[in-house]
Design an enzyme around this catalytic site. Structure first.
Site, PDB file in Angstrom:
ATOM      1  N   HIS A  12      31.932  14.202 -41.264  1.00  0.00           N
ATOM      2  CA  HIS A  12      31.370  13.560 -40.064  1.00  0.00           C
ATOM      3  C   HIS A  12      32.079  12.232 -39.850  1.00  0.00           C
ATOM      4  CE1 HIS A  12      28.433  11.939 -37.221  1.00  0.00           C
ATOM      5  NE2 HIS A  12      28.019  13.189 -37.091  1.00  0.00           N
ATOM      6  N   ASP A  53      25.266  20.871 -38.695  1.00  0.00           N
ATOM      7  CA  ASP A  53      25.698  22.216 -38.286  1.00  0.00           C
ATOM      8  C   ASP A  53      25.814  23.177 -39.450  1.00  0.00           C
ATOM      9  OD1 ASP A  53      27.621  20.318 -36.104  1.00  0.00           O
ATOM     10  OD2 ASP A  53      26.022  21.667 -35.488  1.00  0.00           O
TER      11      ASP A  53
HETATM   12  C1  SDX Z   1      28.731  17.055 -34.765  1.00  0.00           C
HETATM   13  O1  SDX Z   1      29.673  12.393 -33.657  1.00  0.00           O
HETATM   14  C2  SDX Z   1      28.536  12.953 -33.843  1.00  0.00           C
HETATM   15  O2  SDX Z   1      27.523  12.302 -34.009  1.00  0.00           O
HETATM   16  C3  SDX Z   1      28.553  14.459 -33.764  1.00  0.00           C
HETATM   17  C4  SDX Z   1      27.238  15.160 -34.115  1.00  0.00           C
HETATM   18  C5  SDX Z   1      26.174  14.881 -33.090  1.00  0.00           C
HETATM   19  O3  SDX Z   1      24.996  15.017 -33.445  1.00  0.00           O
HETATM   20  O4  SDX Z   1      26.528  14.615 -31.910  1.00  0.00           O
HETATM   21  O5  SDX Z   1      26.786  14.749 -35.391  1.00  0.00           O
HETATM   22  C6  SDX Z   1      27.435  16.666 -34.131  1.00  0.00           C
HETATM   23  O6  SDX Z   1      29.701  17.194 -34.064  1.00  0.00           O
HETATM   24  C7  SDX Z   1      28.795  17.183 -36.278  1.00  0.00           C
HETATM   25  C8  SDX Z   1      30.241  17.479 -36.774  1.00  0.00           C
HETATM   26  C9  SDX Z   1      30.483  18.971 -36.617  1.00  0.00           C
HETATM   27  N1  SDX Z   1      31.912  19.316 -36.916  1.00  0.00           N
HETATM   28  C10 SDX Z   1      32.231  19.992 -38.001  1.00  0.00           C
HETATM   29  O7  SDX Z   1      31.457  20.316 -38.906  1.00  0.00           O
HETATM   30  C11 SDX Z   1      33.706  20.415 -38.029  1.00  0.00           C
HETATM   31  C12 SDX Z   1      34.290  20.133 -39.419  1.00  0.00           C
HETATM   32  N2  SDX Z   1      34.359  18.697 -39.559  1.00  0.00           N
HETATM   33  C13 SDX Z   1      35.615  18.040 -39.265  1.00  0.00           C
HETATM   34  O8  SDX Z   1      36.332  18.633 -38.222  1.00  0.00           O
HETATM   35  C14 SDX Z   1      35.519  16.519 -39.254  1.00  0.00           C
HETATM   36  O9  SDX Z   1      34.826  16.177 -40.361  1.00  0.00           O
HETATM   37  C15 SDX Z   1      34.909  15.839 -38.042  1.00  0.00           C
HETATM   38  C16 SDX Z   1      35.542  16.253 -36.755  1.00  0.00           C
HETATM   39  C17 SDX Z   1      33.440  16.106 -37.977  1.00  0.00           C
HETATM   40  C18 SDX Z   1      35.130  14.336 -38.246  1.00  0.00           C
HETATM   41  O10 SDX Z   1      36.464  14.111 -38.115  1.00  0.00           O
HETATM   42  P1  SDX Z   1      37.074  12.627 -38.346  1.00  0.00           P
HETATM   43  O11 SDX Z   1      36.038  11.599 -38.432  1.00  0.00           O
HETATM   44  O12 SDX Z   1      38.172  12.440 -37.346  1.00  0.00           O
HETATM   45  O13 SDX Z   1      37.616  12.729 -39.789  1.00  0.00           O
HETATM   46  P2  SDX Z   1      39.066  13.242 -40.136  1.00  0.00           P
HETATM   47  O14 SDX Z   1      39.328  14.509 -39.380  1.00  0.00           O
HETATM   48  O15 SDX Z   1      40.001  12.108 -39.973  1.00  0.00           O
HETATM   49  O16 SDX Z   1      38.899  13.617 -41.663  1.00  0.00           O
HETATM   50  C19 SDX Z   1      39.053  12.624 -42.640  1.00  0.00           C
HETATM   51  C20 SDX Z   1      39.706  13.366 -43.807  1.00  0.00           C
HETATM   52  C21 SDX Z   1      40.944  14.151 -43.378  1.00  0.00           C
HETATM   53  O17 SDX Z   1      41.778  14.191 -44.518  1.00  0.00           O
HETATM   54  P3  SDX Z   1      43.051  13.135 -44.544  1.00  0.00           P
HETATM   55  O18 SDX Z   1      43.850  13.369 -43.276  1.00  0.00           O
HETATM   56  O19 SDX Z   1      42.435  11.768 -44.601  1.00  0.00           O
HETATM   57  O20 SDX Z   1      43.810  13.508 -45.781  1.00  0.00           O
HETATM   58  O21 SDX Z   1      38.772  14.349 -44.308  1.00  0.00           O
HETATM   59  C22 SDX Z   1      39.311  15.649 -44.136  1.00  0.00           C
HETATM   60  C23 SDX Z   1      40.465  15.542 -43.133  1.00  0.00           C
HETATM   61  O22 SDX Z   1      41.453  16.517 -43.396  1.00  0.00           O
HETATM   62  N3  SDX Z   1      38.243  16.480 -43.606  1.00  0.00           N
HETATM   63  C24 SDX Z   1      37.977  17.724 -44.001  1.00  0.00           C
HETATM   64  C25 SDX Z   1      36.843  18.105 -43.246  1.00  0.00           C
HETATM   65  N4  SDX Z   1      36.497  17.120 -42.437  1.00  0.00           N
HETATM   66  C26 SDX Z   1      37.357  16.113 -42.648  1.00  0.00           C
HETATM   67  N5  SDX Z   1      38.574  18.547 -44.876  1.00  0.00           N
HETATM   68  C27 SDX Z   1      38.027  19.766 -45.026  1.00  0.00           C
HETATM   69  N6  SDX Z   1      36.936  20.223 -44.343  1.00  0.00           N
HETATM   70  C28 SDX Z   1      36.329  19.414 -43.452  1.00  0.00           C
HETATM   71  N7  SDX Z   1      35.258  19.842 -42.789  1.00  0.00           N
END
Ligand code: SDX
Length: 429
Positions: free
Chosen positions: A305, A363
């Site tokens: 998140h 989720d």
């Molecule tokens: C919702 O914003 C909100 O409040 C949203 C929400 C709401 O109520 O409105 O809470 C609802 O959207 C919840 C989130 C649902 N999405 C997912 O579950 C999809 C999987 N999650 C990721 O796509 C990600 O965690 C996000 C999109 C939720 C957050 O992305 P960020 O903040 O841009 O973080 P990032 O992508 O920069 O990740 C940081 C690191 C990365 O590694 P590095 O590049 O630093 O090496 O963490 C890793 C990412 O690769 N990472 C994951 C991961 N999520 C982040 N690795 C594996 N699996 C994951 N799920």
């Protein structure tokens, strides 16, 4: 004494005020930065940017805290119902008994949609994704409800707000019925909000349907958990659309479109598909490895998140709700739940997830619950949109009523071609 931040570039320095809120990080007010320094800030994804002041929802990502108008989400979810949450988010305080009765009644008597709107559904293919139908039908509301599109009229703003909250379940249920080829079911004013929604989704003309009160309560709690979440992507979309003066129905349609993405509201549908793809606990290590592999775009859906760097407080409540629903339905061993619980256990002990502070978000468990309630995965994000409508509307109203509000118009760091002259095609090589 006003706190300030000093920016120094070369020999020049500028001071900017530092503002504190009720809780959370202070902000450096850079609204005069360009005028003072002729410089922009650059912050792709707005990881360090506060877009507005708001009194509605507060999240402490490190502590895993979520407050609706100051009330902790677990208390609101346990003691209140969804329409009380709607009142709280819209008006800023919990309703008295008479206020609650009046609000429930006003929402209840706006649940029908204009009969001609039901004709819109037949324009879609039966296999259209319900979110595509939602974007279309909600956007079309402004073609039917002209008397509540003047955003400068407070009375019209409130009527539009009530109409959105009241009609979203009807529009969503009709999208579902249309997709499965069953007759549309009209709202029943004798039912509470969530029972009415389940009735519109699952009742059929050939037999009586009575919503199970345990399942209605679970549905209501799911709506509460998804109601608002400060300046997430879809809420920011609604605010930006609203800042141009677009009517509230069009703004909500924009929010629905943004919510659909798998990185946002579409994650509940993607998370269930992921659990089904994993299929058994034996295959979990393979998927954990893929999630950690920089060269593999796969991510654990329902994990991570932007704000929560601790357990999403909604996920805990959702997990409890999942167990309640499965118990009530007599589902002893749901293979998807077994995979989810084991996946969570492994991920939370894995160095990669610990170091990147990745925890289950709302989720991760919602899909299992919604699946057990009888919804197809394509409806999961639609249910998220039904719930989030009150958050979008509350945030939209707050923005419209903010005297400092102006159209949102970000700038950029231009890295394209320098100015050059046009070359006629006859001279191009
Ligand atoms: C919702 O914003 C909100 O409040 C949203 C929400 C709401 O109520 O409105 O809470 C609802 O959207 C919840 C989130 C649902 N999405 C997912 O579950 C999809 C999987 N999650 C990721 O796509 C990600 O965690 C996000 C999109 C939720 C957050 O992305 P960020 O903040 O841009 O973080 P990032 O992508 O920069 O990740 C940081 C690191 C990365 O590694 P590095 O590049 O630093 O090496 O963490 C890793 C990412 O690769 N990472 C994951 C991961 N999520 C982040 N690795 C594996 N699996 C994951 N799920």
């Amino acid at each position: 004494m006003t706190k300030k931040a000093t920016l120094t570039i070369g020999k020049d320095s500028w001071d900017f005020p530092v503002k504190s809120g009720t809780a959370g990080p202070d902000v450096v007010d850079v609204s005069t930065l360009y005028k003072d320094t002729e410089k922009f800030t650059l912050d792709p994804g707005f990881t360090s940017t506060a877009s507005c002041e708001s009194e509605i929802t507060y999240i402490d990502g490190d502590k895993g805290v979520l407050l609706y108008r100051g009330y902790p989400i677990d208390q609101v979810a346990e003691h209140g119902d969804f329409l009380e949450t709607c009142y709280l988010l819209l008006y800023g305080h919990l309703p008295t008994k008479s206020q609650k009765k009046d609000f429930d009644s006003r929402v209840t008597y706006h649940t029908m949609i204009h009969e001609q709107m039901t004709k819109l559904y037949s324009g879609f293919r039966r296999d259209a994704h319900p979110m595509a139908i939602m974007v279309g039908v909600v956007g079309a509301l402004s073609a039917f409800y002209h008397d509540s599109t003047d955003i400068n009229d407070e009375r019209q703003r409130m009527i539009a707000s009530l109409r959105m909250i009241a009609k979203m379940p009807t529009i969503a249920a009709m999208a579902y019925k249309y997709s499965i080829g069953q007759p549309l079911v009209y709202p029943l004013n004798s039912l509470d909000y969530s029972s009415n929604f389940l009735n519109m989704c699952f009742a059929v003309p050939c037999e009586d349907y009575k919503a199970n009160p345990v399942l209605s309560r679970a549905m209501d709690r799911i709506f509460i958990l998804h109601a608002d979440h400060e300046q997430n992507a879809s809420t920011s979309t609604v605010r930006l659309a609203g800042s141009s003066g677009a009517n509230p129905f069009a703004c909500i349609a924009a929010g629905i479109a943004c919510l659909w993405g798998p990185a946002h509201g579409g994650a509940n549908e993607a998370a269930l598909a992921m659990l089904a793809e994993i299929g058994s606990v034996e295959r979990i290590p393979e998927f954990i490895a893929r999630a950690k592999d920089k060269n593999d775009p796969f991510r654990l859906m329902g994990f991570g998140h932007r704000v929560y760097k601790n357990y999403d407080p909604r996920a805990k409540i959702m997990q409890q709700t999942t167990h309640e629903v499965l118990n009530e339905l007599g589902i002893k061993d749901d293979p998807l739940l077994d995979v989810a619980l084991e996946l969570e256990r492994i991920a939370l002990t894995d160095e990669y997830f610990i170091e990147k502070r990745l925890y289950p978000n709302i989720d991760f468990y919602s899909g299992i619950t919604l699946n057990a309630l009888g919804f197809p995965t394509t409806m999961f994000t639609v249910l998220f949109a039904v719930a989030r409508t009150v958050g979008w509307i509350a945030q939209w109203k707050e923005m419209i009523e903010d005297p400092l509000q102006r159209i949102g118009r970000p700038r950029q760091l231009y890295t394209g071609a320098s100015e050059r002259n046009y070359v006629p095609i006859s001279l191009r090589k």
